[in-house]
Design a protein around this motif. Sequence first.
Motif, PDB file in Angstrom:
ATOM      1  N   GLY A 154       6.089 -21.480  27.158  1.00  0.00           N
ATOM      2  CA  GLY A 154       5.804 -22.647  27.991  1.00  0.00           C
ATOM      3  C   GLY A 154       5.465 -23.877  27.168  1.00  0.00           C
ATOM      4  O   GLY A 154       5.921 -24.999  27.471  1.00  0.00           O
ATOM      5  N   ALA A 155       4.676 -23.686  26.125  1.00  0.00           N
ATOM      6  CA  ALA A 155       4.312 -24.813  25.267  1.00  0.00           C
ATOM      7  C   ALA A 155       5.539 -25.365  24.539  1.00  0.00           C
ATOM      8  O   ALA A 155       5.671 -26.586  24.350  1.00  0.00           O
ATOM      9  CB  ALA A 155       3.251 -24.379  24.255  1.00  0.00           C
ATOM     10  N   ALA A 202      12.427 -19.070  23.567  1.00  0.00           N
ATOM     11  CA  ALA A 202      12.580 -20.227  24.444  1.00  0.00           C
ATOM     12  C   ALA A 202      13.386 -21.330  23.792  1.00  0.00           C
ATOM     13  O   ALA A 202      14.069 -22.108  24.469  1.00  0.00           O
ATOM     14  CB  ALA A 202      11.201 -20.757  24.842  1.00  0.00           C
ATOM     15  N   SER A 203      13.333 -21.406  22.451  1.00  0.00           N
ATOM     16  CA  SER A 203      14.008 -22.484  21.744  1.00  0.00           C
ATOM     17  C   SER A 203      15.478 -22.178  21.463  1.00  0.00           C
ATOM     18  O   SER A 203      16.368 -22.964  21.806  1.00  0.00           O
ATOM     19  CB  SER A 203      13.290 -22.775  20.427  1.00  0.00           C
ATOM     20  OG  SER A 203      13.971 -23.748  19.669  1.00  0.00           O
ATOM     21  N   GLY A 257       3.202 -15.282  20.092  1.00  0.00           N
ATOM     22  CA  GLY A 257       3.461 -16.697  20.321  1.00  0.00           C
ATOM     23  C   GLY A 257       4.719 -17.167  19.622  1.00  0.00           C
ATOM     24  O   GLY A 257       5.519 -17.934  20.183  1.00  0.00           O
ATOM     25  N   LEU A 258       4.928 -16.696  18.384  1.00  0.00           N
ATOM     26  CA  LEU A 258       6.108 -17.099  17.616  1.00  0.00           C
ATOM     27  C   LEU A 258       7.390 -16.550  18.234  1.00  0.00           C
ATOM     28  O   LEU A 258       8.403 -17.263  18.333  1.00  0.00           O
ATOM     29  CB  LEU A 258       5.967 -16.614  16.172  1.00  0.00           C
ATOM     30  CG  LEU A 258       7.070 -17.042  15.190  1.00  0.00           C
ATOM     31  CD1 LEU A 258       7.180 -18.550  15.134  1.00  0.00           C
ATOM     32  CD2 LEU A 258       6.792 -16.470  13.803  1.00  0.00           C
ATOM     33  N   ILE A 259       7.350 -15.300  18.671  1.00  0.00           N
ATOM     34  CA  ILE A 259       8.536 -14.701  19.301  1.00  0.00           C
ATOM     35  C   ILE A 259       8.858 -15.420  20.611  1.00  0.00           C
ATOM     36  O   ILE A 259      10.015 -15.766  20.889  1.00  0.00           O
ATOM     37  CB  ILE A 259       8.308 -13.199  19.541  1.00  0.00           C
ATOM     38  CG1 ILE A 259       8.268 -12.460  18.201  1.00  0.00           C
ATOM     39  CG2 ILE A 259       9.407 -12.616  20.431  1.00  0.00           C
ATOM     40  CD1 ILE A 259       7.826 -11.014  18.308  1.00  0.00           C
ATOM     41  N   GLY A 260       7.838 -15.668  21.446  1.00  0.00           N
ATOM     42  CA  GLY A 260       8.073 -16.340  22.719  1.00  0.00           C
ATOM     43  C   GLY A 260       8.626 -17.739  22.537  1.00  0.00           C
ATOM     44  O   GLY A 260       9.578 -18.153  23.231  1.00  0.00           O
TER      45      GLY A 260
END
Length: 422
Positions: free
Chosen positions: A323-324, A119-120, A112-115
């Motif tokens: 996505g979040a 994205a950021s 989750g942190l990598i994704g």
Amino acid sequence: MEHITLLLAIVVVTALVFDFTNGFHDTANAMATTISTGALKPKTAVAMSAVLNLVGAFLSVEVAKTISKGLVNEEGIQPEVILAALVGAILWNLVTWLVGLPSSSSHALMGGLIGATVASIGVSGVNGEVVVTKVLIPAVAAPIVAGIASMLATKLTYKIGARTDEKDTAKGYRAGQIASAGLVSLAHGTNDAQKTMGIITLALVAGGALAPGSNPPVWVIVSAGLAIALGTYLGGWRIIRTMGKGLTDLQPQQGFAAQTSAATTILASSHLGFSLSTTHVVSGGVMGAGLGRKGGVVRWSTATRMFVAWGLTLPAAGLVGAGAEYVARQGDWGVYVVAAFLIASCLGIWLVSRRQVVDHTNVNDVETDAETEPAGVVTTAIAAVTPPPAGSVAAVADEDLKTTIPAPVPTDPAAPPAPAAV
């Protein structure tokens, strides 16, 4: 206490929710084999594990440093990124808990942190070398090392106890299993509770409440330890059933070997700062113990589903996190939408789980697929040539068959022949 904004407060609370799910998701790692062999009653086992998880949270902060300082670059990371990462990790934990599959909470959080980071701010925000050396390589090596160690330890325990009474040795190994399960719980606290400490520390740095490079504050360590202990006490009964009964059938000797091997591997990794998946380690230990006993069986259909879940953890949590993050970066309303989505999803998964309740009263009931799965070529061949023991169902049936066939009775030659049996 550091100055914390509303957004940071939401991130901290979400991180503690993740820690809570981590607790009941990973209870099986410490106590599944202890419960399945009858060494401890289910509620006693999870209570013991909860206390030791809490103690373990205070023993080290090396893994927390790996997450807060090494996995991603602190510069450019915003609190929204941390929130998005936690959403991906929590939902993956709950989905795998619902279907009863042991998977890595560590890798869910990292995925989750990598994704969310990619994205950021792009791929440059992720430290690829740390991901490879302290996440991916241990993820592959740890279950193999624990499995081999457990298999060898199992063979050794059976060889040592070959000429002793099995009941007497079982009592001793149950006691040893309780001690080794406690060691796993302690190791779990030193490894997994620190993940939440690291993620909260990273959020505080990103929000300007802590200076870059800071260690986790005391209140972060205490709250993370309490959250994982509470989750552990509630028990992840679905995963406990899979780990204890779904992968293989364990005897006390095997449970002791599996737990001891796993605890040694986890403690060594925590000392080195590797954010190791306790799920991978303990699962490898359980399978190794199953293979180490003569005639033992590993149910590979269950193991295959588990391996697939392991492979999907990083990308699945990463996609949800990305996505979040896209929604959360839109402003305050985006953060509220992400938080509402997380709450609704958690509630929905919990409602689905109520359709078939698994708790401490039925945790040792073997699942259907585990009961019907073929035992394997070797085990089947051995069973085919081994005579049934006295008193078994087959032996009793054989004796009954013998008694229902009367011996021939001499007859008078002059008597008419007896009617043929229909």
